[in-house]
Design a protein around this motif. Structure first.
Motif, PDB file in Angstrom:
ATOM      1  N   ARG A 151      -2.625  -3.188  -6.928  1.00 46.42           N
ATOM      2  CA  ARG A 151      -3.581  -2.970  -5.846  1.00 46.42           C
ATOM      3  C   ARG A 151      -3.302  -3.989  -4.743  1.00 46.42           C
ATOM      4  N   PRO A 152      -2.351  -3.712  -3.877  1.00 45.30           N
ATOM      5  CA  PRO A 152      -1.957  -4.671  -2.852  1.00 45.30           C
ATOM      6  C   PRO A 152      -3.133  -5.136  -1.997  1.00 45.30           C
ATOM      7  N   LYS A 153      -3.174  -6.430  -1.715  1.00 47.19           N
ATOM      8  CA  LYS A 153      -4.222  -7.000  -0.878  1.00 47.19           C
ATOM      9  C   LYS A 153      -3.621  -7.523   0.420  1.00 47.19           C
ATOM     10  N   ARG A 154      -4.486  -7.608   1.424  1.00 52.68           N
ATOM     11  CA  ARG A 154      -4.034  -8.169   2.691  1.00 52.68           C
ATOM     12  C   ARG A 154      -3.788  -9.664   2.503  1.00 52.68           C
ATOM     13  N   VAL A 155      -2.656 -10.145   2.985  1.00 50.46           N
ATOM     14  CA  VAL A 155      -2.322 -11.556   2.864  1.00 50.46           C
ATOM     15  C   VAL A 155      -2.925 -12.297   4.040  1.00 50.46           C
ATOM     16  N   ASP A 156      -3.599 -13.414   3.774  1.00 46.09           N
ATOM     17  CA  ASP A 156      -4.207 -14.162   4.868  1.00 46.09           C
ATOM     18  C   ASP A 156      -3.142 -14.833   5.724  1.00 46.09           C
TER      19      ASP A 156
ATOM     20  N   ARG B 216       2.147  -9.183   9.331  1.00 45.73           N
ATOM     21  CA  ARG B 216       1.461  -9.711  10.518  1.00 45.73           C
ATOM     22  C   ARG B 216       1.146  -8.597  11.512  1.00 45.73           C
ATOM     23  N   ILE B 217       2.122  -7.767  11.770  1.00 44.35           N
ATOM     24  CA  ILE B 217       1.918  -6.680  12.732  1.00 44.35           C
ATOM     25  C   ILE B 217       0.800  -5.754  12.259  1.00 44.35           C
ATOM     26  N   LYS B 218       0.820  -5.415  10.988  1.00 43.93           N
ATOM     27  CA  LYS B 218      -0.143  -4.464  10.431  1.00 43.93           C
ATOM     28  C   LYS B 218      -1.558  -5.019  10.403  1.00 43.93           C
ATOM     29  N   ASN B 219      -1.692  -6.295  10.030  1.00 42.57           N
ATOM     30  CA  ASN B 219      -3.022  -6.844   9.763  1.00 42.57           C
ATOM     31  C   ASN B 219      -3.596  -7.731  10.859  1.00 42.57           C
TER      32      ASN B 219
END
Length: 481
Positions: free
Chosen positions: A106-111, A157-160
């Motif tokens: 379940r991939p999470k957004r990386v800070d 970075r671009i995505k989030n």
């Protein structure tokens, strides 16, 4: 058999033993390596899949995954000391569990902080440690592995973190992004929050408001070493800036408030700050003033209370952002927005690792650190004023996007810890940070000046007024649109 022959035989045996040992270790690491679930979306993302494969091949999980099962050789001499040292220092060097959390089932957004630290570690060949590679040659990232990691970091970075598409293509790998313009769409709630922000009836004796410590014409602070509260009392801390505080991961220096609304409630009831004692009484004082009854009814459908007062202030504070600095313009693709000295300063800022902590839109607020990562900052400074237990306290990374507006550069911005060691100039602050927070320890004076020049490109604007010249009257005018 002569000594030369014996020595030659010993060397051959040592080489064979080394080869056999390393071959077995490679086999063992491959057999026990983390496997990607067939259900993971990472399988459908080539860049994410390449990054996962790189992390798994290097066995980053041994030292950078919480409660990981270490290999059998972690108990052997040399390997044991090396791996334990890496585990102890893994958080400053490489985020704990990040790679597998964000690339697993379940991939999470990386800070932003984790992305920046991974980028710094990869670009500077800091991991795996060189001694570790003597027994685990396969763990070296190599150019292919480094490329895989950096491409995935850029994609993340671009995505989030660039949803508005502000960053020019050539700067999409940068750890810092431009500050977007504020959203003023909820005009009535913002106007109510603005009035409350400047309303002294929130304080116990009607003498202080939020702007008393967070002057919008002073960089969002009061330019005091420690703030002055009700009845002239001196508080224990240096006020953090309210500008761009919406980008903080948590609020207050110690992160005790989860968001701006929770933070807004704190100073009102603090006996050393605004000194009120009861929210019902505060609400009563507010509602007794002309216009508030109508405003609260229109915005919230009822009278003032703690929840509504703090919510309105928080919504207003979320608009206190400072876009359009010269550096913002540079990141948007205007190459001439900053000069060559300032570009050198930015390169140094990244090379020293500063951008591993001072990251994101506001260049900070994403992590908590102690002072003295690379040196004993406190040393003899531990006194009755600064208790020993305070040395280990972590504070949120200051937002340095408006650092040139401040007059006090306390490294932790905490007057309790070092009221007498506030840096008097930005140059002093840079020298101290390099000495105690980076592996360099010391840099040439020219480099200091270049970094300072870069930092001064960060001053943006609020509601169309440059922060260097803004007045409270300018800052208090709500846009007509």
């Amino acid at each position: 058999m002569n000594i030369k022959a014996l020595f030659g035989s010993a060397v051959v045996l040592a080489v064979v033993a080394y080869g056999a040992t390393t071959s077995y270790l490679v086999h063992y690491d491959h057999e026990t390596a983390p496997k990607l679930s067939s259900l993971s979306p990472t399988n459908n993302n080539p860049k994410a899949k390449a990054a996962f494969d790189t992390i798994a091949e290097a066995r980053c999980d041994y030292c950078h995954t919480k409660d990981a099962k270490l290999p059998f050789y972690a108990s052997l001499p040399v390997a044991k000391q090396l791996m334990q040292r890496d585990i102890k220092t893994r958080v400053p060097a490489f985020p704990d569990t990040t790679g597998f959390k964000c690339l697993g089932k379940r991939p999470k957004r990386v800070d932003e902080e984790s992305l920046a630290r991974m980028q710094f570690v990869v670009e500077h060949d800091m991991m795996p440690p060189k001694m570790y590679l003597t027994m685990a040659l396969h763990a070296a990232l190599g150019e292919k592995g480094k490329k895989a990691m950096l491409e995935w970091i850029k994609e993340s970075r671009i995505k989030n973190y660039d949803a508005a598409g502000l960053v020019a293509p050539q700067f999409q790998s940068e750890p810092i992004q431009p500050i977007p313009a504020a959203d003023f769409s909820d005009k009535e709630k913002i106007a109510l929050g603005e009035r409350l922000f400047f309303d002294k009836q929130l304080s116990g004796d009607g003498t202080l408001n939020c702007a008393s410590c967070h002057g919008l014409n002073k960089g969002g602070v009061d330019n005091l070493v420690t703030s002055t509260g009700i009845k002239g009392q001196k508080g224990p801390i240096n006020a953090p800036t309210v500008y761009n505080s919406v980008y903080n991961k948590l609020q207050f220096w110690d992160g005790r408030a989860k968001d701006l609304q929770e933070q807004a409630a704190g100073p009102v009831m603090n006996p050393l700050e605004m000194g009120s004692h009861d929210w019902a009484e505060v609400s009563k004082r507010v509602m007794a003033q002309p216009g508030y009854k109508e405003a609260f009814t229109k915005v919230y459908g009822g009278q003032a209370n703690q929840e509504r007062i703090t919510n309105a202030i928080a919504v207003y504070e979320a608009t206190l952002v400072t876009p359009d600095s010269r550096f913002d313009q540079y990141l948007k693709g205007h190459e001439n927005a900053i000069n060559e000295q300032e570009k050198r300063g930015y390169a140094l800022f990244k090379d020293l690792g500063c951008a591993s902590c001072h990251v994101g839109k506001a260049m900070g607020g994403q992590s908590f650190e102690v002072m003295g990562l690379e040196g004993d900052y406190f040393g003899k400074r531990v006194t009755q004023v600064m208790p020993i237990k305070a040395v280990s306290l972590k504070r949120i990374m200051p937002l340095i996007c408006i650092v040139s507006m401040c007059q006090h550069y306390g490294i932790l911005n905490d007057g309790t810890l070092f009221p007498r060691w506030q840096r008097k100039t930005l140059e002093d602050a840079v020298r101290e940070m390099v000495r105690y927070q980076t592996q360099k320890g010391q840099i040439p004076e020219k480099d200091v000046q270049d970094i300072v020049a870069f930092l001064k490109t960060q001053t943006g604007s609020y509601r169309g007024h440059n922060l260097a010249t803004i007045t409270e009257e300018d800052a208090g005018i709500l846009p007509s649109k």
